[in-house]
Design a protein around this motif. Sequence first.
Motif, PDB file in Angstrom:
ATOM      1  N   TYR A   1       0.804  -1.230   0.000  1.00 20.28           N
ATOM      2  CA  TYR A   1       0.000   0.000   0.000  1.00 20.28           C
ATOM      3  C   TYR A   1       0.833   1.274   0.000  1.00 20.28           C
ATOM      4  O   TYR A   1       0.276   2.369  -0.125  1.00 20.28           O
ATOM      5  CB  TYR A   1      -0.921   0.037   1.222  1.00 20.28           C
ATOM      6  CG  TYR A   1      -1.739  -1.208   1.389  1.00 20.28           C
ATOM      7  CD1 TYR A   1      -2.595  -1.640   0.389  1.00 20.28           C
ATOM      8  CD2 TYR A   1      -1.640  -1.961   2.559  1.00 20.28           C
ATOM      9  CE1 TYR A   1      -3.346  -2.788   0.540  1.00 20.28           C
ATOM     10  CE2 TYR A   1      -2.386  -3.111   2.713  1.00 20.28           C
ATOM     11  CZ  TYR A   1      -3.240  -3.520   1.703  1.00 20.28           C
ATOM     12  OH  TYR A   1      -3.970  -4.652   1.865  1.00 20.28           O
TER      13      TYR A   1
ATOM     14  N   ASN B   1     -13.933   5.016   4.914  1.00 20.59           N
ATOM     15  CA  ASN B   1     -13.187   6.098   4.268  1.00 20.59           C
ATOM     16  C   ASN B   1     -13.646   7.467   4.739  1.00 20.59           C
ATOM     17  O   ASN B   1     -13.320   8.472   4.136  1.00 20.59           O
ATOM     18  CB  ASN B   1     -13.355   6.003   2.747  1.00 20.59           C
ATOM     19  CG  ASN B   1     -14.820   5.899   2.345  1.00 20.59           C
ATOM     20  OD1 ASN B   1     -15.678   5.811   3.223  1.00 20.59           O
ATOM     21  ND2 ASN B   1     -15.095   5.914   1.066  1.00 20.59           N
TER      22      ASN B   1
ATOM     23  N   TYR C   1      -8.742   8.236   8.571  1.00 18.05           N
ATOM     24  CA  TYR C   1      -7.772   7.613   7.662  1.00 18.05           C
ATOM     25  C   TYR C   1      -7.708   8.425   6.370  1.00 18.05           C
ATOM     26  O   TYR C   1      -8.719   8.703   5.744  1.00 18.05           O
ATOM     27  CB  TYR C   1      -8.176   6.166   7.344  1.00 18.05           C
ATOM     28  CG  TYR C   1      -7.891   5.230   8.484  1.00 18.05           C
ATOM     29  CD1 TYR C   1      -6.625   4.680   8.652  1.00 18.05           C
ATOM     30  CD2 TYR C   1      -8.884   4.915   9.402  1.00 18.05           C
ATOM     31  CE1 TYR C   1      -6.368   3.821   9.709  1.00 18.05           C
ATOM     32  CE2 TYR C   1      -8.622   4.056  10.456  1.00 18.05           C
ATOM     33  CZ  TYR C   1      -7.365   3.508  10.607  1.00 18.05           C
ATOM     34  OH  TYR C   1      -7.110   2.670  11.656  1.00 18.05           O
ATOM     35  N   GLN C   2      -6.530   8.784   5.969  1.00 22.70           N
ATOM     36  CA  GLN C   2      -6.350   9.577   4.749  1.00 22.70           C
ATOM     37  C   GLN C   2      -6.532   8.688   3.524  1.00 22.70           C
ATOM     38  O   GLN C   2      -6.155   7.521   3.553  1.00 22.70           O
ATOM     39  CB  GLN C   2      -4.924  10.169   4.705  1.00 22.70           C
ATOM     40  CG  GLN C   2      -4.615  11.103   5.858  1.00 22.70           C
ATOM     41  CD  GLN C   2      -5.567  12.280   5.902  1.00 22.70           C
ATOM     42  OE1 GLN C   2      -5.895  12.862   4.877  1.00 22.70           O
ATOM     43  NE2 GLN C   2      -6.055  12.609   7.100  1.00 22.70           N
ATOM     44  N   PRO C   3      -7.111   9.232   2.433  1.00 24.34           N
ATOM     45  CA  PRO C   3      -7.158   8.457   1.185  1.00 24.34           C
ATOM     46  C   PRO C   3      -5.738   8.115   0.746  1.00 24.34           C
ATOM     47  O   PRO C   3      -4.825   8.923   0.900  1.00 24.34           O
ATOM     48  CB  PRO C   3      -7.804   9.425   0.187  1.00 24.34           C
ATOM     49  CG  PRO C   3      -8.411  10.503   1.000  1.00 24.34           C
ATOM     50  CD  PRO C   3      -7.661  10.576   2.295  1.00 24.34           C
ATOM     51  N   ARG C   4      -5.547   6.909   0.243  1.00 26.02           N
ATOM     52  CA  ARG C   4      -4.190   6.467  -0.098  1.00 26.02           C
ATOM     53  C   ARG C   4      -4.025   6.152  -1.568  1.00 26.02           C
ATOM     54  O   ARG C   4      -2.935   5.863  -2.018  1.00 26.02           O
ATOM     55  CB  ARG C   4      -3.853   5.237   0.763  1.00 26.02           C
ATOM     56  CG  ARG C   4      -3.654   5.589   2.210  1.00 26.02           C
ATOM     57  CD  ARG C   4      -3.981   4.445   3.140  1.00 26.02           C
ATOM     58  NE  ARG C   4      -5.370   4.071   3.089  1.00 26.02           N
ATOM     59  CZ  ARG C   4      -6.033   3.566   4.123  1.00 26.02           C
ATOM     60  NH1 ARG C   4      -5.439   3.386   5.258  1.00 26.02           N
ATOM     61  NH2 ARG C   4      -7.299   3.224   3.993  1.00 26.02           N
ATOM     62  N   ASN C   5      -5.152   6.151  -2.320  1.00 27.21           N
ATOM     63  CA  ASN C   5      -5.100   5.848  -3.750  1.00 27.21           C
ATOM     64  C   ASN C   5      -4.371   4.550  -4.045  1.00 27.21           C
ATOM     65  O   ASN C   5      -3.426   4.501  -4.808  1.00 27.21           O
ATOM     66  CB  ASN C   5      -4.406   6.992  -4.516  1.00 27.21           C
ATOM     67  CG  ASN C   5      -5.213   8.256  -4.413  1.00 27.21           C
ATOM     68  OD1 ASN C   5      -6.447   8.223  -4.482  1.00 27.21           O
ATOM     69  ND2 ASN C   5      -4.523   9.357  -4.213  1.00 27.21           N
ATOM     70  N   ASN C   6      -4.786   3.504  -3.384  1.00 26.74           N
ATOM     71  CA  ASN C   6      -4.127   2.218  -3.585  1.00 26.74           C
ATOM     72  C   ASN C   6      -5.161   1.111  -3.563  1.00 26.74           C
ATOM     73  O   ASN C   6      -6.367   1.362  -3.601  1.00 26.74           O
ATOM     74  CB  ASN C   6      -3.060   2.020  -2.512  1.00 26.74           C
ATOM     75  CG  ASN C   6      -3.684   2.093  -1.125  1.00 26.74           C
ATOM     76  OD1 ASN C   6      -4.868   1.829  -0.943  1.00 26.74           O
ATOM     77  ND2 ASN C   6      -2.896   2.444  -0.145  1.00 26.74           N
TER      78      ASN C   6
ATOM     79  N   ASP D   1      -7.942   1.362  -0.963  1.00 25.56           N
ATOM     80  CA  ASP D   1      -9.014   2.304  -1.310  1.00 25.56           C
ATOM     81  C   ASP D   1      -9.928   1.729  -2.390  1.00 25.56           C
ATOM     82  O   ASP D   1     -11.136   1.979  -2.389  1.00 25.56           O
ATOM     83  CB  ASP D   1      -8.430   3.634  -1.778  1.00 25.56           C
ATOM     84  CG  ASP D   1      -7.913   4.465  -0.611  1.00 25.56           C
ATOM     85  OD1 ASP D   1      -8.105   4.018   0.530  1.00 25.56           O
ATOM     86  OD2 ASP D   1      -7.329   5.528  -0.834  1.00 25.56           O
ATOM     87  N   GLU D   2      -9.325   0.967  -3.315  1.00 26.08           N
ATOM     88  CA  GLU D   2     -10.157   0.326  -4.353  1.00 26.08           C
ATOM     89  C   GLU D   2     -11.164  -0.615  -3.708  1.00 26.08           C
ATOM     90  O   GLU D   2     -12.335  -0.654  -4.091  1.00 26.08           O
ATOM     91  CB  GLU D   2      -9.280  -0.503  -5.304  1.00 26.08           C
ATOM     92  CG  GLU D   2      -8.584   0.301  -6.373  1.00 26.08           C
ATOM     93  CD  GLU D   2      -7.571  -0.573  -7.114  1.00 26.08           C
ATOM     94  OE1 GLU D   2      -7.815  -1.791  -7.241  1.00 26.08           O
ATOM     95  OE2 GLU D   2      -6.541  -0.023  -7.524  1.00 26.08           O
TER      96      GLU D   2
ATOM     97  N   ILE E   1     -12.358  -0.445  -0.687  1.00 26.45           N
ATOM     98  CA  ILE E   1     -13.369   0.350   0.025  1.00 26.45           C
ATOM     99  C   ILE E   1     -14.391   0.880  -0.965  1.00 26.45           C
ATOM    100  O   ILE E   1     -15.596   0.885  -0.692  1.00 26.45           O
ATOM    101  CB  ILE E   1     -12.712   1.511   0.811  1.00 26.45           C
ATOM    102  CG1 ILE E   1     -11.850   0.945   1.943  1.00 26.45           C
ATOM    103  CG2 ILE E   1     -13.772   2.451   1.373  1.00 26.45           C
ATOM    104  CD1 ILE E   1     -11.008   1.985   2.666  1.00 26.45           C
ATOM    105  N   ALA E   2     -13.913   1.285  -2.149  1.00 29.18           N
ATOM    106  CA  ALA E   2     -14.833   1.813  -3.159  1.00 29.18           C
ATOM    107  C   ALA E   2     -15.825   0.741  -3.607  1.00 29.18           C
ATOM    108  O   ALA E   2     -16.995   1.016  -3.843  1.00 29.18           O
ATOM    109  CB  ALA E   2     -14.046   2.352  -4.345  1.00 29.18           C
TER     110      ALA E   2
END
Length: 322
Positions: free
Chosen positions: A98, A164, A168-173, A176-177, A179-180
């Motif tokens: 991550y 999200n 917790y900061q968004p991590r663009n990884n 996060d996918e 979680i989306a």
Amino acid sequence: MGYKHIEVKQVSGFIGAEISSVDLSRPLSEDQVQEIRKALLKWKVVFFRNQNIDHAAQVEFTSRFGEVTFAHPLGEPEPVPGFPQLKPVDRKLYERQYGFRTGGPWHTDVTAAINPPAASVLRAVNVPSFGGDTQWSNLVAAYEGLSAPLRALADTLKAEHRFNGGGYQPRNNKFDERIAVNPLASIHPVVRVHPETGERALFVNPGFVSRIVDVSPQESKLLLELFFNQVTKPAYTTRFRWNNGDIAFWDNRATVHLAPQDLDRLDVERLLYRTTITGDVPVGVDGSRSEVVHGEAFSAEVPSVFKQKADSKEVQAVLSSN
Ligand SMILES: O=C(O)CCC(=O)C(=O)O
Ligand SMILES: [Fe+2]
């Protein structure tokens, strides 16, 4: 005091006890299980030193206190092959997978689920010789420390928890996918009546609470600042210095905890494994139950997002019995 089958030593003013005279590599007697449960309910987190048990023994120990859940509702990071209940807490793995090392903010485990885990067990396998301590705070003491008018207000409030939406900061990884795909979210009472002790706990945590519902955004922000401050007051906390083989067992209905913040810039390994126990749906002071916003309950069932993962070889490895 009051224990015949284990030794229990309080370690901080409001929370935490060390349990000794018990060997977790051997089957526990029913008396020992009952006394450990009693100590857990009283002290909110209990510690066992120098146990050096393996994966199977951790799952076995956890199972004496309830149903052991799948590792994580998102199946991230990958559980251990053959041990779908084990969530690695592994800095190297997180960094590789991550791109971050930090353990994040104060939180209660998986409160985005409608039924957050009742308890969590964390076992240290390879911890650094300095730093990396974990802290816990007592949410019952935090509630009781509020003034009477504030307690009365808190009793009436509800908060939204989501993976999200909190600290917790968004991590663009990959995380996060996931979680989306499965934006797990629930609305829980701000004050939760503990199903076993009847105690009231200030059940909000900076990790996952996104807002207080039915109030204005500004009111929500200011109320959360006050509540987060309260639940993380140093007075209500304890801090644990890990050695390999140590185990922490916490009541996830009555605590928040904080992963270490002092190792972020350091290139040191730190490996622990977590198991969790299926929890019930929280109940507020007025008897109302939490509500699902999105997602499924968190239990021993393999989460559908994990089953749907494209790379079924990994999934098969995790789920194959050992
Ligand atoms: O890394 C730690 O000390 C705690 C990690 C954590 O939050 C957990 O295992 O639930
Ligand atoms: Fe945690």
